[in-house]
Motif scaffolding. Structure first.
Motif, short mmCIF file in Angstrom:
data_model
loop_
_atom_site.label_atom_id
_atom_site.label_comp_id
_atom_site.label_asym_id
_atom_site.label_seq_id
_atom_site.Cartn_x
_atom_site.Cartn_y
_atom_site.Cartn_z
N LEU A 1 -5.47 -32.45 -22.98
CA LEU A 1 -6.19 -33.00 -21.73
C LEU A 1 -5.40 -32.03 -20.49
CD1 LEU A 1 -5.91 -36.74 -22.27
CD2 LEU A 1 -8.23 -35.23 -21.85
N SER A 2 -5.16 -30.81 -20.72
CA SER A 2 -4.58 -30.10 -19.68
C SER A 2 -5.38 -29.86 -18.64
CB SER A 2 -4.48 -28.73 -20.12
OG SER A 2 -3.37 -28.56 -21.38
N HIS A 3 -6.65 -29.95 -18.69
CA HIS A 3 -7.64 -29.81 -17.57
C HIS A 3 -7.84 -31.19 -16.84
CE1 HIS A 3 -9.80 -31.57 -20.78
NE2 HIS A 3 -10.83 -31.89 -20.15
N ARG A 4 -7.20 -32.16 -17.46
CA ARG A 4 -7.43 -33.65 -16.77
C ARG A 4 -6.01 -33.97 -16.12
NH1 ARG A 4 -11.13 -34.83 -14.56
NH2 ARG A 4 -11.93 -36.95 -15.31
N ALA A 5 -5.19 -33.12 -15.84
CA ALA A 5 -3.84 -33.37 -15.74
C ALA A 5 -3.52 -34.34 -14.27
CB ALA A 5 -2.67 -32.40 -15.63
N HIS A 6 -4.52 -33.99 -13.48
CA HIS A 6 -4.21 -34.47 -12.06
C HIS A 6 -5.36 -35.80 -11.81
CE1 HIS A 6 -1.19 -31.63 -10.77
NE2 HIS A 6 -1.84 -30.70 -11.40
N ALA A 7 -6.17 -35.95 -12.82
CA ALA A 7 -6.91 -37.15 -12.57
C ALA A 7 -6.05 -38.63 -12.74
CB ALA A 7 -8.01 -36.90 -13.69
N TYR A 8 -6.69 -39.47 -12.19
CA TYR A 8 -6.01 -40.86 -12.05
C TYR A 8 -6.86 -41.50 -13.27
CZ TYR A 8 -3.85 -40.34 -7.81
OH TYR A 8 -2.71 -39.78 -6.70
N PRO A 9 -6.22 -42.46 -13.88
CA PRO A 9 -6.73 -43.08 -14.95
C PRO A 9 -8.04 -43.72 -15.01
CG PRO A 9 -4.41 -43.89 -14.54
CD PRO A 9 -4.88 -42.85 -13.50
N THR A 10 -8.46 -44.09 -13.83
CA THR A 10 -9.77 -44.61 -13.64
C THR A 10 -10.54 -43.49 -13.85
OG1 THR A 10 -9.46 -44.45 -11.12
CG2 THR A 10 -9.22 -46.59 -12.23
N GLU A 11 -10.46 -42.37 -13.49
CA GLU A 11 -11.24 -41.23 -13.67
C GLU A 11 -11.61 -40.63 -15.10
OE1 GLU A 11 -10.63 -39.33 -9.35
OE2 GLU A 11 -9.12 -38.96 -10.85
N LEU A 12 -10.75 -41.25 -16.01
CA LEU A 12 -10.89 -40.68 -17.31
C LEU A 12 -11.48 -41.72 -18.25
CD1 LEU A 12 -7.00 -39.84 -17.64
CD2 LEU A 12 -8.83 -38.10 -17.41
N SER A 13 -12.32 -41.32 -19.18
CA SER A 13 -12.60 -42.30 -20.46
C SER A 13 -11.72 -42.83 -21.05
CB SER A 13 -13.58 -41.22 -21.56
OG SER A 13 -12.71 -40.56 -22.11
N GLY A 14 -12.09 -43.66 -21.73
CA GLY A 14 -11.03 -44.75 -22.58
C GLY A 14 -10.34 -43.92 -23.53
N GLY A 15 -11.08 -42.79 -24.40
CA GLY A 15 -10.56 -41.97 -25.20
C GLY A 15 -9.43 -41.08 -24.66
N GLN A 16 -9.86 -40.51 -23.41
CA GLN A 16 -8.60 -39.73 -22.73
C GLN A 16 -7.68 -40.55 -22.22
OE1 GLN A 16 -11.50 -38.25 -19.84
NE2 GLN A 16 -11.81 -36.32 -20.69
N GLN A 17 -8.07 -41.72 -21.62
CA GLN A 17 -6.72 -42.47 -21.37
C GLN A 17 -5.73 -43.00 -22.41
OE1 GLN A 17 -7.31 -45.98 -18.68
NE2 GLN A 17 -9.41 -45.54 -18.65
N GLN A 18 -6.32 -43.21 -23.77
CA GLN A 18 -5.47 -43.47 -24.53
C GLN A 18 -4.89 -42.06 -25.00
OE1 GLN A 18 -3.75 -45.69 -25.53
NE2 GLN A 18 -4.91 -47.01 -27.02
N ARG A 19 -5.25 -40.96 -25.06
CA ARG A 19 -4.42 -39.85 -25.20
C ARG A 19 -3.54 -39.45 -24.21
NH1 ARG A 19 -8.49 -35.19 -25.90
NH2 ARG A 19 -10.24 -36.32 -24.85
N VAL A 20 -3.71 -39.66 -22.96
CA VAL A 20 -2.64 -39.89 -22.22
C VAL A 20 -1.54 -40.75 -22.25
CG1 VAL A 20 -1.80 -40.09 -19.65
CG2 VAL A 20 -4.24 -38.97 -20.05
N ALA A 21 -1.97 -41.96 -22.80
CA ALA A 21 -0.94 -42.85 -23.16
C ALA A 21 0.01 -42.36 -24.39
CB ALA A 21 -1.41 -44.10 -23.53
N ILE A 22 -0.88 -41.68 -25.30
CA ILE A 22 0.15 -41.32 -26.38
C ILE A 22 0.94 -40.05 -25.84
CG2 ILE A 22 -0.04 -39.73 -28.41
CD1 ILE A 22 -2.55 -41.32 -28.73
N ALA A 23 0.61 -39.15 -25.02
CA ALA A 23 1.47 -38.12 -24.21
C ALA A 23 2.83 -38.81 -23.74
CB ALA A 23 0.74 -37.31 -23.45
N ARG A 24 2.39 -39.93 -23.00
CA ARG A 24 3.20 -40.63 -22.18
C ARG A 24 4.32 -41.24 -23.35
NH1 ARG A 24 1.73 -45.90 -18.78
NH2 ARG A 24 1.33 -46.67 -21.01
#
Lengths: 228, 263
Positions: free
Chosen positions: B142-165
């Motif tokens: 998700l390098s390309h979505r680093a500056h997106a806010y959670p509401t701008e991400l799909s559920g799958g992307q949000q969960q992947r950010v949560a894994i990174a967190r």
């Protein structure tokens, strides 16, 4: 209408007092309100009851009545205190009285707004902070408070406008704000409509500015949500 | 002589009651370093509560959790003393958790969500936290979505950010609480792929899931929970297809088989 024109500056100057009283009163209301809401959701029984009682009482009292209570009450208290310690009593300024009254009264509304804004935060966001090992203080300052203020912004904007308008009540205790000055001018020029129209326009301008500021803050805090 | 590896996580006799209802009736198991354990079971069987008791988001009524050699007793966190608070924070730092509903902080970008732990838990500098966060976002694609806010991400992307967190605070044990249950079917795969790669790099993971395929293909061990107890534990083949399965496990699995046939 023409007779009012020379007094235009005089009425508009009153705006400084109106806006000043509103800003100080609003700041005080936010501070006391935030404290009250913390106590209300807190785990200590006595402070919780005291804070809930405060909210109940101040939501019930008419603003005008409370302005009188603070102004004359403080005056009496000051005289009694001065007599006891043997100094000349300090005069209570109408400005101080009205800002104290506004702050104390609207704190009750702010407490309710903050409490709702706090309740609206999903518990999972707080748990997510706890789960990575944030301290209780960090969870509050990094997650709870920012989200609480974001949630509260629209309602607080309304409170600000209500305080702005209620501050006109201070004219009854002699504070030289916009409406008081308009009344004085109306008496002199015998053109009440002109004088009060100028006062009305003053309030409109401040309200428009405050609303613009509020929308700006709301736009800055959408965080990617689309705003209708 | 073969060295005996001590478990990364040891769970001893965890019990949890909500009022008069006992949700966990004494659960014990251990996870070796690098082991992936899937926890399956019907809803209400206590599997999510078990996971939440391990990092004390839910305070167990009794029992012990040991991370390596350090033992945490359920009773010590019943009080809110300063010392036990500090120990609790330490425990949570060492255990990562991913939630069913992602729980990303909506007022922070993906990058800021991941940086939060390194800065405010580990005390790293902002620059250090940012480069680490970018690395982790790259890790979950998700390098390309680093500056997106959670509401701008799909559920799958949000969960992947949560894994990174979760990974950002270097946890020793990873807890996944139904990580794909809130996702649209077409987004499940991307999250499972990240979890699979974490399993392959030797992370110790506990995964509460309804993804029987994940349990079968990725897990080293499967736990079947029923009515607040571990009813069956063992190698995936043994638990999912073996002959010794209990009746409740059979009927639980039968529901998934029917679903798979229909799909």
């Amino acid at each position: 209408m023409l007779a009012t024109l020379p007094f235009l500056g005089y009425i508009v100057e009153g705006l400084m007092v109106t806006v000043g009283a509103t800003l100080v009163g609003f700041a005080g209301a936010l501070l006391i309100g935030a404290t009250l809401s913390t106590l209300i959701v807190g785990s200590n029984t006595l402070p919780r009851y005291v804070a809930s009682g405060y909210v109940t009482v101040f939501r019930a009292l008419p603003e005008l009545l409370f302005v009188f209570i603070v102004y004359y009450g403080l005056d009496i208290a000051m005289r009694a205190l001065a007599a006891r310690i043997g100094i000349a009593p300090l005069e209570i300024s109408p400005f101080a009285a009205v800002t104290i009254a506004l702050a104390m009264q609207f704190a009750a509304y702010c407490a309710e707004i903050f409490r709702d804004a706090r309740t609206a935060i999903p518990g999972g966001l707080i748990e997510a902070g706890e789960a990575i090992g944030l301290s209780g203080t960090k969870v509050r300052t990094r997650i709870v408070l920012p989200l609480m203020f974001i949630n509260a912004t629209p309602a607080l904007g309304n409170i600000f406008l209500v305080i702005l308008k209620v501050s006109a009540l201070a004219s009854v205790i002699g504070l030289e704000e916009v409406t008081r000055r308009a009344k004085v001018v109306a008496g002199t020029t015998k053109e009440p409509f002109g004088a009060f129209a100028v006062a009305g326009i003053c309030f409109l301008i401040v309200t428009a500015l405050a609303t613009a500021l509020q929308h700006y803050i709301e736009r800055r805090t959408t965080f990617g949500r689309s705003v209708a | 002589m073969k060295a005996v590896t001590r478990p990364a996580l040891t769970v001893s006799d965890i019990r949890k009651s909500f009022g008069p209802i006992e949700v966990l009736k004494g659960v014990s198991f251990a996870a070796a370093p690098g082991e992936v354990i899937s926890i399956i079971g019907a809803s209400g069987s206590g599997k999510s509560t078990l996971l939440r008791c391990l990092n004390f988001l839910e305070n167990p009524t009794s029992g012990k959790v040991a991370l390596g050699d350090e033992v945490f007793e359920a009773t010590e966190f019943a009080s809110t003393g300063r010392r036990s608070r500090a120990r609790l924070m330490g425990l949570r730092r060492r255990m990562g958790m991913v939630f069913q509903s992602f729980n990303l902080w909506p007022h922070r970008s993906a990058l800021e969500n991941v940086m939060e732990g390194p800065i405010h838990v580990l005390g790293r500098s902002k620059a250090e936290a940012e480069s680490k966060a970018l690395e982790l976002l790259a890790r979950v694609g998700l390098s390309h979505r680093a500056h997106a806010y959670p509401t701008e991400l799909s559920g799958g992307q949000q969960q992947r950010v949560a894994i990174a967190r979760m990974l950002a605070t270097d946890p020793e044990v990873l807890l996944f609480d139904e990580p794909t249950s809130a996702l649209d079917p077409e987004l499940v795969g991307e999250v499972l792929a990240v979890m699979k790669s974490l399993a392959q790099e030797g992370r110790t993971m506990l995964v509460v899931t309804h993804e029987i395929a994940f349990a079968r293909d990725v897990a080293d061990k499967v736990i079947f929970m029923n009515q607040g107890q571990i009813e069956q534990i063992g190698h995936p083949d043994e638990v999912l297809t073996g002959e010794a399965r209990s009746d409740s496990l059979r009927s639980f699995l039968a529901r998934f088989e029917r679903d798979e046939i229909r799909a």
